[in-house]
Design a protein around this motif. Structure first.
Motif, PDB file in Angstrom:
ATOM      1  N   TYR A 317     -20.229 117.977-111.937  1.00 45.63           N
ATOM      2  CA  TYR A 317     -20.718 117.481-113.216  1.00 45.63           C
ATOM      3  C   TYR A 317     -20.073 118.294-114.337  1.00 45.63           C
ATOM      4  O   TYR A 317     -19.444 119.337-114.100  1.00 45.63           O
ATOM      5  CB  TYR A 317     -22.244 117.544-113.305  1.00 45.63           C
ATOM      6  N   ASN A 318     -20.214 117.802-115.534  1.00 46.31           N
ATOM      7  CA  ASN A 318     -19.595 118.410-116.702  1.00 46.31           C
ATOM      8  C   ASN A 318     -20.334 119.698-117.071  1.00 46.31           C
ATOM      9  O   ASN A 318     -21.454 119.654-117.569  1.00 46.31           O
ATOM     10  CB  ASN A 318     -19.631 117.409-117.861  1.00 46.31           C
ATOM     11  N   MET A 319     -19.693 120.829-116.848  1.00 48.82           N
ATOM     12  CA  MET A 319     -20.341 122.118-117.109  1.00 48.82           C
ATOM     13  C   MET A 319     -20.153 122.590-118.552  1.00 48.82           C
ATOM     14  O   MET A 319     -20.676 123.627-118.938  1.00 48.82           O
ATOM     15  CB  MET A 319     -19.811 123.168-116.136  1.00 48.82           C
ATOM     16  N   SER A 320     -19.417 121.816-119.350  1.00 49.44           N
ATOM     17  CA  SER A 320     -19.245 122.191-120.756  1.00 49.44           C
ATOM     18  C   SER A 320     -20.394 121.681-121.616  1.00 49.44           C
ATOM     19  O   SER A 320     -20.703 122.262-122.657  1.00 49.44           O
ATOM     20  CB  SER A 320     -17.927 121.618-121.288  1.00 49.44           C
ATOM     21  N   GLY A 321     -21.014 120.545-121.181  1.00 49.03           N
ATOM     22  CA  GLY A 321     -22.043 119.913-121.995  1.00 49.03           C
ATOM     23  C   GLY A 321     -21.478 119.078-123.118  1.00 49.03           C
ATOM     24  O   GLY A 321     -22.213 118.583-123.972  1.00 49.03           O
ATOM     25  N   MET A 322     -20.180 118.858-123.110  1.00 47.26           N
ATOM     26  CA  MET A 322     -19.499 118.112-124.167  1.00 47.26           C
ATOM     27  C   MET A 322     -18.842 116.869-123.576  1.00 47.26           C
ATOM     28  O   MET A 322     -18.050 116.962-122.646  1.00 47.26           O
ATOM     29  CB  MET A 322     -18.434 118.992-124.821  1.00 47.26           C
ATOM     30  N   ASN A 396      -4.814 125.544-125.104  1.00 42.29           N
ATOM     31  CA  ASN A 396      -3.445 125.617-125.623  1.00 42.29           C
ATOM     32  C   ASN A 396      -2.559 124.435-125.217  1.00 42.29           C
ATOM     33  O   ASN A 396      -1.334 124.491-125.413  1.00 42.29           O
ATOM     34  CB  ASN A 396      -2.765 126.936-125.202  1.00 42.29           C
ATOM     35  N   LYS A 397      -3.162 123.398-124.676  1.00 45.58           N
ATOM     36  CA  LYS A 397      -2.411 122.175-124.374  1.00 45.58           C
ATOM     37  C   LYS A 397      -2.768 121.120-125.411  1.00 45.58           C
ATOM     38  O   LYS A 397      -3.946 120.847-125.643  1.00 45.58           O
ATOM     39  CB  LYS A 397      -2.740 121.663-122.967  1.00 45.58           C
ATOM     40  N   LEU A 398      -1.740 120.547-126.036  1.00 41.62           N
ATOM     41  CA  LEU A 398      -1.981 119.535-127.051  1.00 41.62           C
ATOM     42  C   LEU A 398      -2.735 118.357-126.447  1.00 41.62           C
ATOM     43  O   LEU A 398      -2.396 117.886-125.354  1.00 41.62           O
ATOM     44  CB  LEU A 398      -0.663 119.073-127.659  1.00 41.62           C
ATOM     45  N   ALA A 399      -3.751 117.891-127.154  1.00 41.28           N
ATOM     46  CA  ALA A 399      -4.631 116.855-126.615  1.00 41.28           C
ATOM     47  C   ALA A 399      -3.871 115.586-126.272  1.00 41.28           C
ATOM     48  O   ALA A 399      -4.187 114.902-125.293  1.00 41.28           O
ATOM     49  CB  ALA A 399      -5.748 116.559-127.613  1.00 41.28           C
ATOM     50  N   TYR A 400      -2.826 115.253-127.076  1.00 37.38           N
ATOM     51  CA  TYR A 400      -2.138 113.991-126.812  1.00 37.38           C
ATOM     52  C   TYR A 400      -1.296 114.021-125.535  1.00 37.38           C
ATOM     53  O   TYR A 400      -0.801 112.998-125.082  1.00 37.38           O
ATOM     54  CB  TYR A 400      -1.306 113.542-128.017  1.00 37.38           C
ATOM     55  N   ASN A 401      -1.147 115.194-124.936  1.00 34.80           N
ATOM     56  CA  ASN A 401      -0.473 115.292-123.639  1.00 34.80           C
ATOM     57  C   ASN A 401      -1.464 115.251-122.472  1.00 34.80           C
ATOM     58  O   ASN A 401      -1.064 115.374-121.314  1.00 34.80           O
ATOM     59  CB  ASN A 401       0.351 116.583-123.563  1.00 34.80           C
ATOM     60  N   LEU A 402      -2.748 115.097-122.785  1.00 37.66           N
ATOM     61  CA  LEU A 402      -3.787 115.016-121.769  1.00 37.66           C
ATOM     62  C   LEU A 402      -4.268 113.573-121.626  1.00 37.66           C
ATOM     63  O   LEU A 402      -3.850 112.682-122.355  1.00 37.66           O
ATOM     64  CB  LEU A 402      -4.970 115.918-122.140  1.00 37.66           C
ATOM     65  N   ASN A 403      -5.152 113.339-120.681  1.00 35.67           N
ATOM     66  CA  ASN A 403      -5.873 112.070-120.578  1.00 35.67           C
ATOM     67  C   ASN A 403      -7.317 112.377-120.219  1.00 35.67           C
ATOM     68  O   ASN A 403      -7.678 113.535-119.944  1.00 35.67           O
ATOM     69  CB  ASN A 403      -5.227 111.125-119.558  1.00 35.67           C
ATOM     70  N   LEU A 404      -8.163 111.359-120.224  1.00 34.17           N
ATOM     71  CA  LEU A 404      -9.586 111.600-119.981  1.00 34.17           C
ATOM     72  C   LEU A 404      -9.848 112.190-118.600  1.00 34.17           C
ATOM     73  O   LEU A 404     -10.735 113.021-118.427  1.00 34.17           O
ATOM     74  CB  LEU A 404     -10.376 110.301-120.166  1.00 34.17           C
ATOM     75  N   GLN A 405      -9.071 111.763-117.604  1.00 36.30           N
ATOM     76  CA  GLN A 405      -9.284 112.271-116.259  1.00 36.30           C
ATOM     77  C   GLN A 405      -8.973 113.770-116.185  1.00 36.30           C
ATOM     78  O   GLN A 405      -9.690 114.545-115.553  1.00 36.30           O
ATOM     79  CB  GLN A 405      -8.430 111.502-115.253  1.00 36.30           C
ATOM     80  N   LYS A 406      -7.899 114.205-116.850  1.00 36.79           N
ATOM     81  CA  LYS A 406      -7.549 115.625-116.850  1.00 36.79           C
ATOM     82  C   LYS A 406      -8.609 116.458-117.568  1.00 36.79           C
ATOM     83  O   LYS A 406      -8.946 117.563-117.144  1.00 36.79           O
ATOM     84  CB  LYS A 406      -6.187 115.823-117.510  1.00 36.79           C
ATOM     85  N   ILE A 407      -9.146 115.911-118.658  1.00 39.82           N
ATOM     86  CA  ILE A 407     -10.189 116.636-119.401  1.00 39.82           C
ATOM     87  C   ILE A 407     -11.453 116.733-118.560  1.00 39.82           C
ATOM     88  O   ILE A 407     -12.097 117.785-118.484  1.00 39.82           O
ATOM     89  CB  ILE A 407     -10.468 115.931-120.741  1.00 39.82           C
ATOM     90  N   THR A 408     -11.816 115.623-117.907  1.00 40.04           N
ATOM     91  CA  THR A 408     -12.989 115.620-117.037  1.00 40.04           C
ATOM     92  C   THR A 408     -12.851 116.640-115.918  1.00 40.04           C
ATOM     93  O   THR A 408     -13.774 117.416-115.629  1.00 40.04           O
ATOM     94  CB  THR A 408     -13.188 114.211-116.432  1.00 40.04           C
ATOM     95  N   THR A 409     -11.683 116.648-115.272  1.00 45.69           N
ATOM     96  CA  THR A 409     -11.435 117.587-114.168  1.00 45.69           C
ATOM     97  C   THR A 409     -11.550 119.032-114.643  1.00 45.69           C
ATOM     98  O   THR A 409     -12.109 119.890-113.956  1.00 45.69           O
ATOM     99  CB  THR A 409     -10.045 117.339-113.558  1.00 45.69           C
ATOM    100  N   LEU A 410     -11.037 119.314-115.828  1.00 47.04           N
ATOM    101  CA  LEU A 410     -11.116 120.671-116.374  1.00 47.04           C
ATOM    102  C   LEU A 410     -12.563 121.092-116.595  1.00 47.04           C
ATOM    103  O   LEU A 410     -12.962 122.201-116.222  1.00 47.04           O
ATOM    104  CB  LEU A 410     -10.347 120.740-117.692  1.00 47.04           C
ATOM    105  N   PHE A 411     -13.372 120.215-117.169  1.00 47.18           N
ATOM    106  CA  PHE A 411     -14.761 120.552-117.475  1.00 47.18           C
ATOM    107  C   PHE A 411     -15.626 120.644-116.217  1.00 47.18           C
ATOM    108  O   PHE A 411     -16.727 121.189-116.268  1.00 47.18           O
ATOM    109  CB  PHE A 411     -15.362 119.530-118.435  1.00 47.18           C
ATOM    110  N   GLN A 412     -15.139 120.129-115.100  1.00 46.13           N
ATOM    111  CA  GLN A 412     -15.863 120.219-113.834  1.00 46.13           C
ATOM    112  C   GLN A 412     -15.312 121.322-112.935  1.00 46.13           C
ATOM    113  O   GLN A 412     -15.834 121.541-111.853  1.00 46.13           O
ATOM    114  CB  GLN A 412     -15.748 118.891-113.073  1.00 46.13           C
ATOM    115  N   SER A 413     -14.292 122.038-113.367  1.00 47.70           N
ATOM    116  CA  SER A 413     -13.467 122.846-112.462  1.00 47.70           C
ATOM    117  C   SER A 413     -14.199 124.012-111.801  1.00 47.70           C
ATOM    118  O   SER A 413     -14.324 124.050-110.575  1.00 47.70           O
ATOM    119  CB  SER A 413     -12.226 123.347-113.200  1.00 47.70           C
TER     120      SER A 413
END
Length: 440
Positions: A317-322, A396-413
Motif C-alpha cells: 500500500y501507499n506508505m507516503s499517504g499521498m 531528483n528525477k524529473l516528473a515528466y520522465n516518470l509514469n503513474l506506475q513508477k510513482i506507485t511502485t516508489l511509494f510502496q517500496s
C-alpha cells in the motif's frame, strides 16, 4: 496510487432487457485469444465500437456495458433508443444517460452485432488522470454470458472458448472449482475469511472492476480489525471516498489460503443509495483475483481457479499517504546536437568535425502529475504537501520522465525510504522531504 476503481456507475430502477446479443467467432478455431493490459489490477482490452477503436475495462462487477469517454479525434455514431436517469455512488443527483442497441462491437475475432450499451454523455470521468491510460468505458455482463471465459493473469491473456466441455476437460482439469450465484447479472462467491481471529462465511461480489483486493461493508456482525488507518479509497461522483484500511488474517479458496490481505471498509455514507443484493458482505477485487487464473462459466454457475506465481506476492500500500494523478500534458524543450561532417577526399570519405557541433532543440509532449489526495497524519501530510500541488521532481528525477506506475511502485517500496519531492504551488517552487512509514 489508484486504490480502487470507483467510477463505475451504480444503476437503480432500470429494467435492462439485454436484447439478444448476436455474437460470433470470426475464427476457424473454437477459442479466441485476447491480450490485455493489467493496470492497477484492472483488465484493459482494445476493442472496436462502430468502427472506432476504444479501450475498455473488463468488469465482472458491471451488469451493463458503459461508454463514458470518447476519442477526441473521432465521432461515434449511435442510435439512442431510450433516455434514462441514473444515480451513482455518494450522490442523490440523477445523471442523464441513453441506452443504445444494434451496435457493432469487436475484440479480435469476437463480434457482437447487436451490442447494447449505456451511454453517459455528460459525465466527467477522465480515467487517464487516475490510470495514466485513456479509458473509454466498461465491458460488463454481455461479454461473459455466452462463452467459457478464461483469464490468465500471468500471461495477461483472455481466452473465449466456444466448446466449454472440451476446454474444461483439457485445460481446467487441474483447477479447483467453486459454485457461484449469478444475481442481477453479477457473480457472487462464498468464501471463508478470518477477521481479527474470528472466521466468517462471506458473500462477495466477484469484481474484476475493483482495483483493491477486498472491500467489506461493516455491520452488526462484521467490523474492522482493531488496527486500521483512515485512508483515501477512491473517488465517487460526489467527491473523495474515504474509509478504513486494515488487513484480514486469511481468505480461503478451498484449501488455498491468501494471508494478510489488505481490506477496505468504505464509509457507509457513500453507499446509502445502493440496493445491495441480500446477504452481500462486500466485494472481491483485482488485487486478490489476479493471484489466480480463472475459467468463468456463467451458464453453469461454476468458476474454476488455480493459483499462479502472484499468490505469495506481498499486499503493498501507499506508505507516503499521498495520492498522485495524471493532470495533463505539457511541452518540454529537449536539446540535441547536429554534427557537421566534412569531406577528407574528393570521393566518399567523411569525418565528423567536432568543432562544428550545432546545438538544436525540439519540443515533446510529456505528462504532468499533481497531488489529488492526502491521508491525514501521513508522512506527506506532516511534510506539508497539499492537494493540487503540481509535481516537478521526485528523488531528483524529473516528473515528466516518470509514469503513474513508477510513482506507485516508489511509494510502496520500503519503510524508511526517504522521498524528496519538488512541487509548484501558487507559482512558487517548494521542496519537501519525508520518510515512508509502514503502519499496517
Amino acid at each position: 496510487m489508484i486504490k480502487v476503481f470507483l467510477l463505475r456507475i451504480m444503476i437503480f430502477n432500470i429494467a435492462f432487457t439485454f436484447g439478444q446479443s448476436k455474437t460470433f467467432f470470426n475464427s476457424k478455431n473454437d477459442k479466441i485469444k485476447i491480450p490485455f493490459e493489467l493496470s492497477n489490477n484492472l483488465i484493459i482490452v482494445d476493442a472496436v465500437f462502430n468502427n472506432i477503436p476504444l479501450k475498455m475495462i473488463v468488469d465482472t462487477g458491471a451488469d451493463s456495458n458503459l461508454l463514458f469517454s470518447y476519442p477526441v479525434e473521432d465521432t461515434i455514431r449511435v442510435d439512442k433508443d431510450k433516455r434514462l436517469f441514473i444515480k451513482g455512488i455518494g450522490t442523490s443527483q440523477s445523471i442523464e444517460a441513453f441506452l443504445s442497441s444494434g451496435n457493432q462491437f469487436t475484440i479480435k475475432e469476437y463480434l457482437d452485432s447487436n451490442f447494447e450499451i449505456l451511454i453517459i454523455p455528460n459525465l466527467e470521468i477522465n480515467l487517464v488522470n487516475k490510470l495514466g491510460i485513456p479509458i473509454n468505458g466498461i465491458l460488463g455482463y454481455s461479454f461473459f454470458k455466452d462463452y467459457l471465459v478464461e483469464i490468465n493473469y500471468e500471461r495477461e491473456l483472455i481466452f473465449l472458448h466456444a466448446n466449454k466441455e472440451k476446454a474444461i476437460r483439457k485445460r481446467a482439469k487441474k483447477f479447483k472449482k467453486s459454485s457461484v450465484e449469478v444475481e442481477n447479472f453479477k457473480p457472487y462467491l462464498q468464501l471463508k475469511t478470518a477477521l481479527d481471529k474470528q472466521e466468517y462465511q462471506l458473500k462477495l461480489l466477484f469484481d474484476t472492476g475493483l482495483s483493491d483486493g477486498l472491500w467489506l461493508f461493516e455491520s452488526k456482525t462484521i467490523s474492522s480489525d482493531r488496527y486500521y488507518i483512515q485512508d483515501y479509497l477512491g473517488r465517487g461522483l460526489s467527491g473523495d471516498i474515504k474509509g478504513k484500511r486494515s488487513r484480514v488474517n486469511k481468505i480461503s479458496f478451498s484449501d488455498i489460503e491468501v494471508n494478510e490481505a489488505l481490506v477496505s471498509y468504505p464509509d457507509s455514507l457513500f453507499f446509502k443509495q445502493i440496493s445491495l443484493v441480500k446477504g452481500r458482505n462486500g466485494s472481491l477485487g483485482g488485487d486478490i483475483i489476479k493471484r489466480f487464473n480463472w475459467f468463468l462459466d456463467y451458464e453453469n454457475k461454476v468458476f474454476y481457479f488455480k493459483k499462479n506465481k502472484l499468490l505469495d506476492a506481498p499486499f503493498e500500500y501507499n506508505m507516503s499517504g499521498m495520492e498522485v494523478q495524471h493532470s495533463g500534458l505539457e511541452l518540454v524543450q529537449k536539446e540535441f546536437s547536429i554534427t557537421k561532417f566534412v569531406s577528407v577526399d574528393s570521393e566518399t570519405s567523411y569525418v565528423a568535425d567536432r568543432s562544428q557541433i550545432i546545438p538544436n532543440f525540439r519540443f515533446e509532449l510529456k505528462p504532468t502529475f499533481e497531488v489529488c489526495a492526502i491521508r491525514e497524519a501521513s508522512p506527506a501530510a506532516k511534510a506539508g504537501l497539499k492537494v493540487g500541488d503540481k509535481i516537478i521532481s521526485i528523488n531528483n528525477k524529473l516528473a515528466y520522465n516518470l509514469n503513474l506506475q513508477k510513482i506507485t511502485t516508489l511509494f510502496q517500496s520500503e519503510a524508511g525510504k526517504k522521498i524528496k519531492i519538488a512541487v509548484v504551488r501558487n507559482g512558487k517552487i517548494l521542496n519537501f522531504e519525508f520518510t515512508l512509514e509502514k503502519i499496517l
